[in-house]
Design a protein around this motif. Structure first.
Motif, PDB file in Angstrom:
ATOM      1  N   MET A  55      72.232  11.642   9.718  1.00  0.00           N
ATOM      2  CA  MET A  55      71.475  11.193   8.484  1.00  0.00           C
ATOM      3  C   MET A  55      72.780  11.734   7.113  1.00  0.00           C
ATOM      4  O   MET A  55      73.636  12.661   7.189  1.00  0.00           O
ATOM      5  N   GLN A  56      72.090  11.087   6.551  1.00  0.00           N
ATOM      6  CA  GLN A  56      73.519  11.430   4.606  1.00  0.00           C
ATOM      7  C   GLN A  56      71.986  12.147   4.021  1.00  0.00           C
ATOM      8  O   GLN A  56      71.084  10.992   4.019  1.00  0.00           O
ATOM      9  N   LEU A  57      71.712  13.126   3.554  1.00  0.00           N
ATOM     10  CA  LEU A  57      71.129  13.864   2.757  1.00  0.00           C
ATOM     11  C   LEU A  57      71.052  13.314   1.035  1.00  0.00           C
ATOM     12  O   LEU A  57      72.112  12.776   0.959  1.00  0.00           O
ATOM     13  N   GLU A  58      70.035  12.823   0.167  1.00  0.00           N
ATOM     14  CA  GLU A  58      70.347  12.603  -0.760  1.00  0.00           C
ATOM     15  C   GLU A  58      71.169  13.360  -1.443  1.00  0.00           C
ATOM     16  O   GLU A  58      71.545  12.900  -2.177  1.00  0.00           O
ATOM     17  N   SER A  59      71.112  14.500  -0.799  1.00  0.00           N
ATOM     18  CA  SER A  59      72.103  15.403  -1.612  1.00  0.00           C
ATOM     19  C   SER A  59      73.733  14.941  -1.841  1.00  0.00           C
ATOM     20  O   SER A  59      74.575  15.255  -2.657  1.00  0.00           O
ATOM     21  N   GLY A  60      73.785  14.296  -0.543  1.00  0.00           N
ATOM     22  CA  GLY A  60      75.186  13.390   0.346  1.00  0.00           C
ATOM     23  C   GLY A  60      75.033  14.348   0.980  1.00  0.00           C
ATOM     24  O   GLY A  60      76.301  13.660   1.573  1.00  0.00           O
ATOM     25  N   ILE A  61      75.204  15.217   1.320  1.00  0.00           N
ATOM     26  CA  ILE A  61      75.161  15.674   2.518  1.00  0.00           C
ATOM     27  C   ILE A  61      75.378  15.902   4.022  1.00  0.00           C
ATOM     28  O   ILE A  61      74.067  14.657   4.079  1.00  0.00           O
ATOM     29  N   PRO A  62      76.362  15.566   4.479  1.00  0.00           N
ATOM     30  CA  PRO A  62      76.025  14.851   5.892  1.00  0.00           C
ATOM     31  C   PRO A  62      75.481  16.001   7.029  1.00  0.00           C
ATOM     32  O   PRO A  62      75.521  16.972   6.699  1.00  0.00           O
ATOM     33  N   ALA A  63      74.697  14.923   7.870  1.00  0.00           N
ATOM     34  CA  ALA A  63      73.600  16.195   8.834  1.00  0.00           C
ATOM     35  C   ALA A  63      73.954  15.539  10.208  1.00  0.00           C
ATOM     36  O   ALA A  63      73.599  13.572  10.120  1.00  0.00           O
ATOM     37  N   THR A  64      73.535  16.244  11.411  1.00  0.00           N
ATOM     38  CA  THR A  64      72.776  15.911  12.323  1.00  0.00           C
ATOM     39  C   THR A  64      71.661  16.664  13.027  1.00  0.00           C
ATOM     40  O   THR A  64      71.802  17.645  12.443  1.00  0.00           O
ATOM     41  N   LEU A  65      71.273  15.414  13.775  1.00  0.00           N
ATOM     42  CA  LEU A  65      70.035  15.781  14.059  1.00  0.00           C
ATOM     43  C   LEU A  65      69.699  15.583  15.880  1.00  0.00           C
ATOM     44  O   LEU A  65      70.079  14.317  16.147  1.00  0.00           O
ATOM     45  N   GLN A  66      69.120  16.653  16.742  1.00  0.00           N
ATOM     46  CA  GLN A  66      69.471  16.072  17.880  1.00  0.00           C
ATOM     47  C   GLN A  66      67.927  17.133  18.748  1.00  0.00           C
ATOM     48  O   GLN A  66      68.462  17.663  18.509  1.00  0.00           O
ATOM     49  N   VAL A  67      67.346  16.346  19.085  1.00  0.00           N
ATOM     50  CA  VAL A  67      65.582  17.022  19.362  1.00  0.00           C
ATOM     51  C   VAL A  67      65.666  16.321  21.223  1.00  0.00           C
ATOM     52  O   VAL A  67      66.246  15.209  22.094  1.00  0.00           O
ATOM     53  N   SER A  68      65.507  17.451  21.350  1.00  0.00           N
ATOM     54  CA  SER A  68      65.352  17.099  23.469  1.00  0.00           C
ATOM     55  C   SER A  68      63.233  18.076  23.759  1.00  0.00           C
ATOM     56  O   SER A  68      63.839  19.330  23.775  1.00  0.00           O
ATOM     57  N   ARG A  69      62.573  17.228  24.761  1.00  0.00           N
ATOM     58  CA  ARG A  69      61.810  18.250  25.534  1.00  0.00           C
ATOM     59  C   ARG A  69      61.963  18.391  26.862  1.00  0.00           C
ATOM     60  O   ARG A  69      61.474  18.321  27.541  1.00  0.00           O
ATOM     61  N   SER A  70      63.943  17.507  27.313  1.00  0.00           N
ATOM     62  CA  SER A  70      63.573  17.811  28.654  1.00  0.00           C
ATOM     63  C   SER A  70      64.682  18.629  28.861  1.00  0.00           C
ATOM     64  O   SER A  70      65.824  17.742  29.487  1.00  0.00           O
ATOM     65  N   ALA A  71      65.187  19.678  28.250  1.00  0.00           N
ATOM     66  CA  ALA A  71      66.741  20.483  28.028  1.00  0.00           C
ATOM     67  C   ALA A  71      65.830  22.341  28.897  1.00  0.00           C
ATOM     68  O   ALA A  71      65.485  23.246  28.276  1.00  0.00           O
ATOM     69  N   TRP A  72      66.353  21.689  30.281  1.00  0.00           N
ATOM     70  CA  TRP A  72      66.107  22.833  31.126  1.00  0.00           C
ATOM     71  C   TRP A  72      66.464  24.681  30.900  1.00  0.00           C
ATOM     72  O   TRP A  72      68.330  24.231  29.872  1.00  0.00           O
ATOM     73  N   GLY A  73      65.916  25.191  30.664  1.00  0.00           N
ATOM     74  CA  GLY A  73      66.491  26.415  29.847  1.00  0.00           C
ATOM     75  C   GLY A  73      66.438  26.843  28.864  1.00  0.00           C
ATOM     76  O   GLY A  73      66.537  27.611  27.632  1.00  0.00           O
ATOM     77  N   ARG A  74      66.465  25.536  27.726  1.00  0.00           N
ATOM     78  CA  ARG A  74      65.473  25.611  25.905  1.00  0.00           C
ATOM     79  C   ARG A  74      64.370  25.983  26.238  1.00  0.00           C
ATOM     80  O   ARG A  74      63.374  25.163  26.283  1.00  0.00           O
ATOM     81  N   LYS A  75      63.401  27.205  25.460  1.00  0.00           N
ATOM     82  CA  LYS A  75      62.270  27.066  25.290  1.00  0.00           C
ATOM     83  C   LYS A  75      61.215  27.148  24.064  1.00  0.00           C
ATOM     84  O   LYS A  75      59.908  26.942  24.079  1.00  0.00           O
ATOM     85  N   GLY A  76      61.683  27.419  22.778  1.00  0.00           N
ATOM     86  CA  GLY A  76      61.595  27.296  22.034  1.00  0.00           C
ATOM     87  C   GLY A  76      62.775  27.101  20.720  1.00  0.00           C
ATOM     88  O   GLY A  76      63.398  28.300  19.581  1.00  0.00           O
ATOM     89  N   ARG A  77      63.643  26.056  20.815  1.00  0.00           N
ATOM     90  CA  ARG A  77      65.106  26.218  20.482  1.00  0.00           C
ATOM     91  C   ARG A  77      64.996  25.411  19.076  1.00  0.00           C
ATOM     92  O   ARG A  77      64.394  24.606  19.448  1.00  0.00           O
ATOM     93  N   ILE A  78      65.394  25.953  18.013  1.00  0.00           N
ATOM     94  CA  ILE A  78      65.529  25.024  16.674  1.00  0.00           C
ATOM     95  C   ILE A  78      67.094  25.468  16.142  1.00  0.00           C
ATOM     96  O   ILE A  78      66.961  27.182  15.164  1.00  0.00           O
ATOM     97  N   ALA A  79      68.050  25.277  16.540  1.00  0.00           N
ATOM     98  CA  ALA A  79      69.432  25.796  16.228  1.00  0.00           C
ATOM     99  C   ALA A  79      69.838  25.113  14.514  1.00  0.00           C
ATOM    100  O   ALA A  79      69.424  23.865  14.743  1.00  0.00           O
TER     101      ALA A  79
END
Length: 376
Positions: A238-262
């Protein structure tokens, strides 16, 4: 502030129960709240509705959600039904003169989300979405650190959301595997980190996205298997309107992760780290520290981090998931009274939906997509 709020609830699963707990707790946790009346509850059949009304403490129950919307004793409708039903329920409630507290996402189809936002504007009623993760004292402290320039100019943002409730390839097919529920992890999950991006940094300008379906079919009750129609994994630049570069990754199939927003926020003068599975903690690294003592410090949530002190008078004891919903309920009530509130209303929510649909289009067309936000 109004003296009493009559509450209607549609849907009594996980989030419906969370809404109920919040409505019951808000007057105990926060001072000067109006009286809350749990007026009317709707479920898919009369027997279940009656049982849930007895369990949750609602005065009346029905198998027809339209009865809740039409009830003159209901001022606010909490909508915790599956995503595909949100548009019809929300618009009916707004047209009946009710305020709305609807769980995310707005709707599987962007056109329906637009209709919901138009209905909210036309009604003049308060309509907010259930983005509770922005409410934590830790997240609010991160907002203050950024506003104060604690880590300098932001160089990059990385944000992830992972759970494992779909990690088992033999888990049963259910409604979140149907295309009518949406894209999958992208709008079921990604909207939560995008709500955080919205609150901390503003809007997203451009995206490129890929989605994955790790298990193409799942077993169904009674035998056999059914093709999965949604994607459990999504990754985006992602590129934010502010110009900041960003990455986003999401998974519902990640063994061991229960409620992670990192979250990792890298700046010119330091770094901020946060993990929702330890959401009473913020990690902070500052280059201003002496060279021999530089390192990540752990900041534990405490009464000085609002609104933690309304729940617990001592630091380090920690809040929980349902407490965030109580804070969200308080913010809704503040908005009902005309005060400033930390909420995501339908117009702000529509901008999140724009980003999600731009990501889905990017996946389909295999290219960068501009997020078509309307002019301010």
């Amino acid at each position: 502030m109004v003296a009493n709020i009559g509450v209607g609830l549609i849907g009594t699963g996980f989030m419906g129960k969370c809404h109920t707990l919040a409505w019951k707790a808000v007057g105990t946790v926060f001072p000067d709240m109006p009286a809350i009346t749990l007026a009317h509850l709707a479920e898919v059949d009369a027997d279940l509705a009656r049982r849930r009304a007895d369990e949750f403490g609602f005065a009346r129950s029905t198998a027809d959600w339209r009865t809740v919307v039409a009830d003159p004793q209901v001022d606010v409708v909490s909508i915790a039904a599956p995503n595909e039903f949100h548009p019809e329920m929300v618009i009916a409630a707004l047209e009946a003169g009710k305020h709305v507290w609807c769980e995310k996402p707005m709707a599987p189809a962007f056109a329906d989300a637009e209709r919901m936002a138009r209905a909210a504007r036309a009604s003049g009623k308060v309509a907010v979405l259930g983005y509770n993760y922005i409410q934590s004292p830790a997240m609010r402290h991160i907002s203050r650190l950024l506003a104060d320039g604690a880590i300098g100019t932001i160089a990059q943002l990385r944000i992830e959301m992972d759970e494992d409730f779909m990690a088992d390839p033999e888990a049963m097919f259910f409604w979140k595997h149907e295309a009518r529920s949406g894209y999958g992890a992208l709008d079921d999950f990604a909207v939560h980190p995008l709500s955080i991006v919205s609150v901390l940094f503003g809007r997203v300008a451009r995206v490129v996205c890929d989605m994955a379906m790790p298990y193409p079919d799942r077993p169904v009750h009674g035998g056999g298997r059914r093709a999965v129609e949604t994607h459990d994994i999504a990754s985006a630049l992602m590129q934010l309107e502010s110009g900041i570069p960003a990455t986003l990754q999401v998974s519902r199939s990640a063994w061991g992760r229960k409620g992670r927003i990192a979250i990792q926020i890298f700046g010119s003068k330091g770094t901020i780290l946060f993990d929702q599975e330890r959401f009473n903690e913020v990690q902070l690294y500052l280059t201003a520290d002496p060279a021999g003592e530089q390192g990540f410090r752990t900041i534990l949530s405490a009464p000085r981090h609002e609104p933690y002190g309304h729940f617990i008078p001592a630091p380090g004891h920690g809040l929980g998931f349902n407490d965030l919903k109580t804070i969200e309920c308080h913010e809704l009530i503040m908005r009902l009274s005309g005060a400033d509130a930390r909420i995501i209303d339908f117009d702000a929510g529509l901008e999140i939906e724009r980003t999600v649909h731009a990501m889905a289009r990017s996946h389909a067309e295999r290219r960068w997509i501009d997020v078509a936000h309307p002019a301010a």
